[in-house]
Design a protein around this motif. Sequence first.
Motif, PDB file in Angstrom:
ATOM      1  N   ALA A  14       0.828  -1.203   0.000  1.00  0.00           N
ATOM      2  CA  ALA A  14       0.000   0.000   0.000  1.00  0.00           C
ATOM      3  C   ALA A  14       0.870   1.263   0.000  1.00  0.00           C
ATOM      4  O   ALA A  14       0.587   2.229  -0.722  1.00  0.00           O
ATOM      5  N   TRP A  15       1.927   1.250   0.800  1.00  0.00           N
ATOM      6  CA  TRP A  15       2.844   2.395   0.816  1.00  0.00           C
ATOM      7  C   TRP A  15       3.575   2.523  -0.521  1.00  0.00           C
ATOM      8  O   TRP A  15       3.812   3.629  -1.012  1.00  0.00           O
ATOM      9  N   GLU A  16       3.930   1.376  -1.097  1.00  0.00           N
ATOM     10  CA  GLU A  16       4.584   1.403  -2.406  1.00  0.00           C
ATOM     11  C   GLU A  16       3.648   2.005  -3.456  1.00  0.00           C
ATOM     12  O   GLU A  16       4.067   2.826  -4.291  1.00  0.00           O
ATOM     13  N   LYS A  17       2.395   1.627  -3.420  1.00  0.00           N
ATOM     14  CA  LYS A  17       1.416   2.167  -4.359  1.00  0.00           C
ATOM     15  C   LYS A  17       1.247   3.666  -4.152  1.00  0.00           C
ATOM     16  O   LYS A  17       1.153   4.435  -5.126  1.00  0.00           O
ATOM     17  N   LEU A  18       1.231   4.093  -2.886  1.00  0.00           N
ATOM     18  CA  LEU A  18       1.116   5.526  -2.608  1.00  0.00           C
ATOM     19  C   LEU A  18       2.311   6.278  -3.171  1.00  0.00           C
ATOM     20  O   LEU A  18       2.163   7.361  -3.752  1.00  0.00           O
ATOM     21  N   SER A  24       3.614   9.933  -9.919  1.00  0.00           N
ATOM     22  CA  SER A  24       2.819  10.303 -11.086  1.00  0.00           C
ATOM     23  C   SER A  24       2.169  11.672 -10.905  1.00  0.00           C
ATOM     24  O   SER A  24       2.148  12.498 -11.820  1.00  0.00           O
ATOM     25  N   LEU A  25       1.660  11.922  -9.696  1.00  0.00           N
ATOM     26  CA  LEU A  25       0.990  13.188  -9.418  1.00  0.00           C
ATOM     27  C   LEU A  25       1.959  14.360  -9.504  1.00  0.00           C
ATOM     28  O   LEU A  25       1.632  15.419 -10.054  1.00  0.00           O
ATOM     29  N   GLN A  26       3.181  14.175  -8.982  1.00  0.00           N
ATOM     30  CA  GLN A  26       4.170  15.248  -9.045  1.00  0.00           C
ATOM     31  C   GLN A  26       4.554  15.556 -10.488  1.00  0.00           C
ATOM     32  O   GLN A  26       4.680  16.720 -10.880  1.00  0.00           O
ATOM     33  N   GLN A  27       4.730  14.518 -11.296  1.00  0.00           N
ATOM     34  CA  GLN A  27       5.074  14.727 -12.701  1.00  0.00           C
ATOM     35  C   GLN A  27       3.954  15.442 -13.436  1.00  0.00           C
ATOM     36  O   GLN A  27       4.214  16.362 -14.237  1.00  0.00           O
ATOM     37  N   ARG A  28       2.707  15.059 -13.172  1.00  0.00           N
ATOM     38  CA  ARG A  28       1.560  15.710 -13.821  1.00  0.00           C
ATOM     39  C   ARG A  28       1.417  17.147 -13.364  1.00  0.00           C
ATOM     40  O   ARG A  28       1.113  18.040 -14.170  1.00  0.00           O
ATOM     41  N   HIS A  29       1.649  17.384 -12.078  1.00  0.00           N
ATOM     42  CA  HIS A  29       1.543  18.751 -11.558  1.00  0.00           C
ATOM     43  C   HIS A  29       2.608  19.634 -12.200  1.00  0.00           C
ATOM     44  O   HIS A  29       2.335  20.791 -12.582  1.00  0.00           O
ATOM     45  N   ARG A  59       5.464  19.338  -1.496  1.00  0.00           N
ATOM     46  CA  ARG A  59       4.871  18.445  -0.493  1.00  0.00           C
ATOM     47  C   ARG A  59       4.523  17.098  -1.120  1.00  0.00           C
ATOM     48  O   ARG A  59       4.654  16.047  -0.476  1.00  0.00           O
ATOM     49  N   ILE A  60       4.086  17.122  -2.379  1.00  0.00           N
ATOM     50  CA  ILE A  60       3.823  15.861  -3.070  1.00  0.00           C
ATOM     51  C   ILE A  60       5.123  15.066  -3.200  1.00  0.00           C
ATOM     52  O   ILE A  60       5.151  13.853  -2.988  1.00  0.00           O
ATOM     53  N   GLY A  61       6.199  15.772  -3.538  1.00  0.00           N
ATOM     54  CA  GLY A  61       7.499  15.120  -3.651  1.00  0.00           C
ATOM     55  C   GLY A  61       7.985  14.558  -2.335  1.00  0.00           C
ATOM     56  O   GLY A  61       8.580  13.463  -2.284  1.00  0.00           O
ATOM     57  N   ILE A  62       7.740  15.291  -1.251  1.00  0.00           N
ATOM     58  CA  ILE A  62       8.120  14.807   0.081  1.00  0.00           C
ATOM     59  C   ILE A  62       7.349  13.531   0.412  1.00  0.00           C
ATOM     60  O   ILE A  62       7.917  12.546   0.892  1.00  0.00           O
ATOM     61  N   ALA A  63       6.028  13.567   0.163  1.00  0.00           N
ATOM     62  CA  ALA A  63       5.201  12.380   0.425  1.00  0.00           C
ATOM     63  C   ALA A  63       5.680  11.198  -0.401  1.00  0.00           C
ATOM     64  O   ALA A  63       5.681  10.047   0.064  1.00  0.00           O
ATOM     65  N   ARG A  64       6.096  11.478  -1.626  1.00  0.00           N
ATOM     66  CA  ARG A  64       6.612  10.412  -2.499  1.00  0.00           C
ATOM     67  C   ARG A  64       7.845   9.761  -1.891  1.00  0.00           C
ATOM     68  O   ARG A  64       7.916   8.523  -1.783  1.00  0.00           O
ATOM     69  N   ARG A 218      12.116   2.091  -8.741  1.00  0.00           N
ATOM     70  CA  ARG A 218      11.505   3.259  -8.098  1.00  0.00           C
ATOM     71  C   ARG A 218      12.201   3.589  -6.781  1.00  0.00           C
ATOM     72  O   ARG A 218      12.442   4.757  -6.467  1.00  0.00           O
ATOM     73  N   GLU A 219      12.532   2.552  -6.023  1.00  0.00           N
ATOM     74  CA  GLU A 219      13.203   2.775  -4.742  1.00  0.00           C
ATOM     75  C   GLU A 219      14.564   3.437  -4.947  1.00  0.00           C
ATOM     76  O   GLU A 219      14.895   4.421  -4.279  1.00  0.00           O
ATOM     77  N   TYR A 220      15.360   2.925  -5.861  1.00  0.00           N
ATOM     78  CA  TYR A 220      16.681   3.492  -6.099  1.00  0.00           C
ATOM     79  C   TYR A 220      16.579   4.918  -6.622  1.00  0.00           C
ATOM     80  O   TYR A 220      17.325   5.806  -6.200  1.00  0.00           O
ATOM     81  N   MET A 221      15.676   5.142  -7.547  1.00  0.00           N
ATOM     82  CA  MET A 221      15.526   6.468  -8.131  1.00  0.00           C
ATOM     83  C   MET A 221      15.099   7.496  -7.079  1.00  0.00           C
ATOM     84  O   MET A 221      15.546   8.646  -7.108  1.00  0.00           O
ATOM     85  N   THR A 222      14.261   7.073  -6.148  1.00  0.00           N
ATOM     86  CA  THR A 222      13.721   7.986  -5.147  1.00  0.00           C
ATOM     87  C   THR A 222      14.661   8.183  -3.970  1.00  0.00           C
ATOM     88  O   THR A 222      14.823   9.303  -3.473  1.00  0.00           O
TER      89      THR A 222
END
Length: 544
Positions: A14-18, A24-29, A59-64, A218-222
């Motif tokens: 669930a956290w991974e999905k979030l 995706s949301l940060q890129q779209r924003h 903040r979206i990036g932080i949550a990511r 995704r983990e490594y990139m983030t």
Amino acid sequence: MKQDFSDFEGAAKAWEKLGGTMESLQQRHRRNVTGPLHGQWTGKDADSALFYLEDVESRIGIARTEAVTIAEVMDETRFRMEQAQNALRNAVRRAEENGYAVDDEGNVTDASLPTDQGARHDPDYQDLVRERSGPLGEYRQWIDQALKDAREASDQGTKALSGLNGDIMDRFRAGAVDESGDDAKAAMKALGIQGPQIPEDPKDAAKWWDALSPTEQREYMTMYPKEIGSTNGLPSFVRNEANRIALDQEYDALVNGDARAENPGASNDELNNRQNQLALLRDELEKNDGQTEERKQLYLLDFDGSGNGRAVIAMGNPDTAAHTAIQVPGTDTTMDSVPGQLGRIGDLQDSAYADGKPNGDVSTIFWLGYDAPEFENGMGLAGGGVTDEDRAQEAAPRLRDFVQGVRASHEGEPSHLTVLGHSYGSTVVGNAASMDGGLGADDIVAVGSPGMHVNKAEDLNIDPDHVWIGTSQGDGVANGFADFNLGDNPTEEPFGGNNFKVDHNGGHSDYWKGDALTNQGLIIAGRQPETEPKQDNDIPMVPW
């Protein structure tokens, strides 16, 4: 023994999905909200609105970052505890199969030994005890170790999660972007996890990345954005996304965080310079974030805010382009030059597209991957001036690795690759091309060149017919420094290669218009430019 980890696994997913949703949301924003506004709206109202919207994006990036890190902590903790559970079950099963008993506390006893007092005095009994005491000790050790591993995994997971809490999402918490990156590093340290072991060779790095699962990528990139963003051979969209995270975190540390702690020994002037360099780079990228034309979209492939600054930026995706051009700038190029250099690669790209010349998409790349010499320090001074090859020799392996990385990350059939050098940049290109194995380009272009390190085109490890030289007779820099320390004048015989037509009334920075631009576009598109005869080597030097 009976602990069920399915809920643990579900929470991690669930956290991974979030984290993926936040990505995706940060890129779209960035693409649909702040990007278009940066490019179209100015003034006080724009500044106020963008201040708020960029904060939302941050903040979206932080949550990511936090969500991806939490997912990794939970998944790693679950994996380690399941390993301990399996080890415990195996130890208990083997003990019980061999006649030993294990109670709920993990205590092991030998259930096969007689319990009556008479048997205890039998000499055979003592031999049996001795025989079975060895396995008894081993089972106790295995069980104790499994329980210890489970407790250690739980404790490390608790410690790692303790720093990942909701207070970082406070809108008024200064330095939260940088803090999210620090949280990820601290969590991995608490788990004893080192950073990714990335192969140095670009081809090997590309294979390493492809072998990772989407979750691992995704983990490594983030969590390791700087390491991933600077790795040649990885996909351009991955490097861009990782570098944008790293850029935001580093800039936030300089503006709102503890910059001095992260840059020990740096002076205030050095920190201010780094902040200004990164601010300029962010501004240029943000102006382009709303770009809807794919071939004009920018990809940040590397950056460094120290010193005069370094930046590698692609216009259009080089991984899917049929034609790719890498422009290496020369003397006096710094981070302040980024806007102008982006204009140049944009002009080169437009020229390649003119009149339907290319067969496929075109990507052009600005490669400031080295510390270009300053002209005022270059009048014959050793140790990095424009008449000295030190900086070109230092830059050459970096350029070569980058070109190999562009090749390694390309999808499908290899692209037609052109490497262009302007001014001292042509000296860098010449140094790289003359190395064992060559540069790996299909065409090499030099404009305003004071020398390409070699004295003949054939020494560039490429067919001389694919070496192109453009020098204006009005270019005092190229004509003034050629035939000095950097190699023979490539415009003249007996260097070889081809001279393409330029405006001979132009100066050292006039190769991005007129005939020079048209012919560079033709070369990039894989077509024949208009040529002109090579000069004799006895033509007098153009006066300053």
